[in-house]
Design a protein around this motif. Structure first.
Motif, PDB file in Angstrom:
ATOM      1  N   GLY A 172      -3.347 -10.007  -6.254  1.00 12.53           N
ATOM      2  CA  GLY A 172      -3.889  -8.654  -6.194  1.00 12.53           C
ATOM      3  C   GLY A 172      -3.840  -8.117  -4.781  1.00 12.53           C
ATOM      4  O   GLY A 172      -3.762  -8.889  -3.821  1.00 12.53           O
ATOM      5  N   PRO A 173      -3.853  -6.801  -4.642  1.00  7.74           N
ATOM      6  CA  PRO A 173      -3.702  -6.186  -3.318  1.00  7.74           C
ATOM      7  C   PRO A 173      -4.887  -6.442  -2.386  1.00  7.74           C
ATOM      8  O   PRO A 173      -4.761  -6.231  -1.184  1.00  7.74           O
ATOM      9  N   GLU A 174      -6.035  -6.905  -2.934  1.00 10.41           N
ATOM     10  CA  GLU A 174      -7.153  -7.206  -2.033  1.00 10.41           C
ATOM     11  C   GLU A 174      -6.887  -8.503  -1.279  1.00 10.41           C
ATOM     12  O   GLU A 174      -7.627  -8.869  -0.384  1.00 10.41           O
ATOM     13  N   LEU A 222      10.854  -6.937   2.414  1.00  9.81           N
ATOM     14  CA  LEU A 222      10.832  -5.495   2.160  1.00  9.81           C
ATOM     15  C   LEU A 222      11.871  -5.215   1.090  1.00  9.81           C
ATOM     16  O   LEU A 222      12.856  -5.940   0.971  1.00  9.81           O
ATOM     17  N   LEU A 223      11.653  -4.179   0.300  1.00  7.56           N
ATOM     18  CA  LEU A 223      12.648  -3.809  -0.688  1.00  7.56           C
ATOM     19  C   LEU A 223      13.812  -3.170   0.055  1.00  7.56           C
ATOM     20  O   LEU A 223      13.633  -2.142   0.716  1.00  7.56           O
ATOM     21  N   LEU A 256       5.066   2.697  -1.411  1.00 10.32           N
ATOM     22  CA  LEU A 256       4.973   2.058  -2.733  1.00 10.32           C
ATOM     23  C   LEU A 256       3.641   1.326  -2.874  1.00 10.32           C
ATOM     24  O   LEU A 256       2.953   1.442  -3.889  1.00 10.32           O
ATOM     25  N   ALA A 257       3.277   0.595  -1.811  1.00  7.47           N
ATOM     26  CA  ALA A 257       2.016  -0.151  -1.849  1.00  7.47           C
ATOM     27  C   ALA A 257       0.820   0.801  -1.852  1.00  7.47           C
ATOM     28  O   ALA A 257      -0.118   0.633  -2.640  1.00  7.47           O
ATOM     29  N   GLN A 312       0.332   2.511  -5.127  1.00  8.57           N
ATOM     30  CA  GLN A 312      -0.148   1.612  -6.161  1.00  8.57           C
ATOM     31  C   GLN A 312      -1.655   1.338  -5.989  1.00  8.57           C
ATOM     32  O   GLN A 312      -2.391   1.263  -6.954  1.00  8.57           O
ATOM     33  N   VAL A 313      -2.089   1.199  -4.727  1.00 12.92           N
ATOM     34  CA  VAL A 313      -3.488   0.824  -4.479  1.00 12.92           C
ATOM     35  C   VAL A 313      -4.405   2.053  -4.445  1.00 12.92           C
ATOM     36  O   VAL A 313      -5.513   2.020  -4.976  1.00 12.92           O
ATOM     37  N   ARG A 335       2.678  -2.730   5.637  1.00  8.08           N
ATOM     38  CA  ARG A 335       2.516  -2.625   4.187  1.00  8.08           C
ATOM     39  C   ARG A 335       1.270  -3.379   3.728  1.00  8.08           C
ATOM     40  O   ARG A 335       0.501  -2.881   2.908  1.00  8.08           O
ATOM     41  N   MET A 350      -2.855  -1.797   2.417  1.00  8.75           N
ATOM     42  CA  MET A 350      -3.589  -2.060   1.173  1.00  8.75           C
ATOM     43  C   MET A 350      -5.080  -2.265   1.452  1.00  8.75           C
ATOM     44  O   MET A 350      -5.846  -2.453   0.529  1.00  8.75           O
TER      45      MET A 350
END
Ligand SMILES: Nc1ncnc2c1ncn2[C@@H]1O[C@H](COP(=O)(O)OP(=O)(O)O)[C@@H](O)[C@H]1O
Ligand SMILES: [Mg+2]
Lengths: 281, 321
Positions: free
Chosen positions: A76-78, A88-89, A100-101, A104-105, A151, A155
């Protein structure tokens, strides 16, 4: 200080074609809010495995990880992760990777303008605002790692997990990145677990250094408190007796107590290595 | 030009590039034409000498002239019809004019267009099925294991073996008094689809299954929902592999289509070749040879077009060559 993260007696057993392989045995560690903890140990001992269990990417075979009183069962992002090779993409720019991150968050709680500001703020924090619109293949390794850190920071994780974040960088870039990280840490006071195999890096950055024994069935060997005053200055520390003492403590652990027995050392005739070799064999 | 200029390294490299890009291919083509015309002279068939380059060039022009003449005939036909209708409406305003279609012979160029439409339709249909299927297989190991035997079984089957079955099934199921597309078109198209399917399924699934594990972990840490995971991570990451599959299958599809058209007498370049063969006139071989060259050239162009599309779509510029 309050414990935010409790790594509670975890075992990790991997099923392999040759039968179960016990990588970790009873790893137990409590981390306070705002603490910077380094994991150090010889390669292959199980540092990444510990980090992956905390991240939720692996599920511990025994024991568990408790974050803020709740058991961790999935990623999870936490618990944001900075991977060793940036990850990285490649088809997105630095900005888009962070975006993107953030989307999402914070997609629900932040407006479009706020998202843009937050992405840019984090890229500024790692001094990457000048190359926001570059793709990963257009920037250097150090810059990629900066974007990876941005990134993860974006988050706003409870715990920031870093797996040898500077391991692939040259010494000068690495020193630069360490200074940047200390700066950011002074500002944000994140809770961080960082894996490293660089003794100087560990002493310079950490509040505590967790030293792991060699695998299989690796566990925590010793924990070293680093009470050097902050902000720390690498040049000043080079002559600081306390710093050098701590540094040699880590070196002693790694190269005396947990001497890694490679095939090369088997031919050496020191008592120590002969004894160890027979032990392993 | 003085010696200084000739020794200029920049000039040298331009010269080298020009040699590689233009001069050497031209030399190759010239050699080919030479060998071809020498060999052609020596081969006697029941339809006369094997055509050399010059006969083929003549027939290429003739085919173009026939096409133009046919178009003029068609235009004249419609003009006459329009005049007739106008005249009848003038006499009787309630008359509803009927437009009859011109039913002339299909020219070489009509057949090219037919073949191109068929191959593209079959290819697009296959992509619409194969890419989602390949993604699903690549993402799900169990599905992969379940589907793999079927893919392995059908992959080596020449699509031409399917042709009789396809023809029968289409005849049985596609019964409409006013068909939108002719049956023969469907037969060819489905055959093309069948042969495009497997390379695309396999390449897509391999591409998806071999995505960098770290990127998948990024997606897991971000807790991307399944659809977003496919859209943001899986699809872009496997674009290069998907295009490899698409280019492979389009190449095979073009070859198979010509054969299918010959076998089934479906309109297209294959039928043109077959008709000429049956015709057996003294020009037939030259006209077939023209078709052969055109088929090759179109196949080459199709691949170039796919490559261009890949360059536009894919982030991985290094992979597109
Ligand atoms: N997924 C896995 N399956 C089987 N064995 C693994 C797996 N991941 C790690 N290991 C093993 O666990 C041990 C510790 O690995 P790792 O945590 O990557 O070490 P480190 O990060 O300290 O270099 C190694 O012996 C490695 O081979
Ligand atoms: Mg590791």
């Amino acid at each position: 200080m309050s414990v935010i993260l409790d790594i509670s007696k975890i075992d990790m057993v991997f099923p392999t074609p040759k039968g179960p392989f016990t990588a970790l045995k009873e790893v137990d560690l409590q981390i306070s809010k705002g603490e910077f903890v380094s994991l150090i140990g010889h390669s292959g001992c199980g540092k990444s495995t510990v980090l992956n269990v905390v991240a939720g990417l692996y599920q511990a075979s025994k024991g568990g990880v408790i974050l803020n009183g709740r058991e961790v069962s999935e990623p999870g992002p936490e618990r944001a992760v900075v991977f060793q090779n940036h990850s990285l993409l490649p088809w997105l720019t630095a900005y888009q990777n962070v975006e993107l991150a953030v989307k999402q968050v914070f997609g629900r709680s932040k407006s479009k303008a706020e998202i843009k500001d937050w992405v840019e703020h984090n890229l500024k924090l790692v001094h990457m605002d000048h190359a926001m619109n570059k793709r990963p293949d257009e920037i250097s390794g150090g810059m990629k790692q900066r974007v990876g850190i941005a990134r993860a920071l974006a988050m706003q994780p409870e715990v920031l997990l870093m797996d040898e974040p500077f391991g692939a960088l040259d010494a000068l870039t690495r020193a630069h990145m360490q200074d940047s990280l200390m700066e950011i840490q002074a500002e944000l006071n994140n809770t961080v677990i960082m894996i490293t195999h660089d003794v100087d890096e560990a002493v310079l950055l950490s509040d505590r250094i967790v030293m792991m024994t060699n695998g299989p069935a690796a566990t925590i060997g010793e924990i070293l408190d680093i009470n050097l005053e902050r902000p720390r200055e690498r040049l000043a520390l080079a002559e600081d007796p306390e710093y050098n003492h701590l540094r040699s403590e880590v070196l002693k652990f790694l190269y005396e107590k947990q001497r890694k027995v490679e095939p090369i050392s088997a031919t050496k005739s020191t008592k120590e290595s002969t004894k160890k070799t027979t032990e392993v064999a | 030009m003085n010696a200084l200029q000739l020794n200029n390294p920049q000039f040298k490299s331009i010269l080298q590039q020009a040699t590689n890009l233009i001069a050497l291919p031209l030399v190759g083509i010239a050699m080919f034409l030479l060998i071809w015309s020498m060999a052609a002279d020596r081969i006697d068939t029941s339809l006369g000498k094997f055509p050399g380059p010059s006969q083929v060039a003549t027939q290429a022009v003739a085919l173009y002239d026939e096409h133009v003449a046919e178009r003029e005939k068609a235009a004249a036909f419609y003009e006459r019809q329009e005049k007739r209708n106008a005249a009848r409406i003038a006499k009787d305003p309630t008359y509803e004019p009927k437009i009859r279609k011109y039913t002339g012979k299909e020219t070489f160029f009509d057949q090219i267009v037919t073949s191109l439409i068929t191959v593209m339709s079959g290819f697009i249909l296959a992509a619409a099925v194969a890419i989602p299927l390949g993604i699903a297989i690549g993402l799900n190991k169990k599905l992969n294991i379940a589907v793999n035997p079927i893919v392995q079984l059908f992959k080596p089957v020449s699509p031409l073996a399917w042709l009789p079955l396809v023809t029968m099934v289409v005849s049985a199921l596609y019964v409409s008094p006013d068909p939108v597309v002719p049956k023969s078109f469907l037969n060819s198209m489905i055959t093309v689809t069948l042969c495009c399917l497997w390379p695309m399924v396999i390449n897509t699934s391999v591409g998806v299954a071999s995505i960098d594990k770290d990127l998948v972990n990024v997606s897991r840490v971000l807790r991307l929902p399944a659809l977003k995971h496919v859209q943001k991570i899986v699809l872009p990451a496997s674009i290069p592999a998907i295009f490899t599959g698409m280019r492979l299958s389009l190449g095979v599809a073009w070859m198979v289509l010509i054969a299918a058209e010959m076998l089934a007498q479906n309109p297209g370049l294959g039928k043109f070749v077959w008709d000429e063969f049956q015709n057996g006139s003294s020009d037939s071989l030259s006209r077939i040879m023209t078709a052969v060259i055109v088929i090759g050239f179109i196949g080459f162009l199709l691949d170039r077009v796919m490559l261009q599309v890949q360059r536009v779509v894919s982030w991985d510029k290094a992979g597109a060559h």
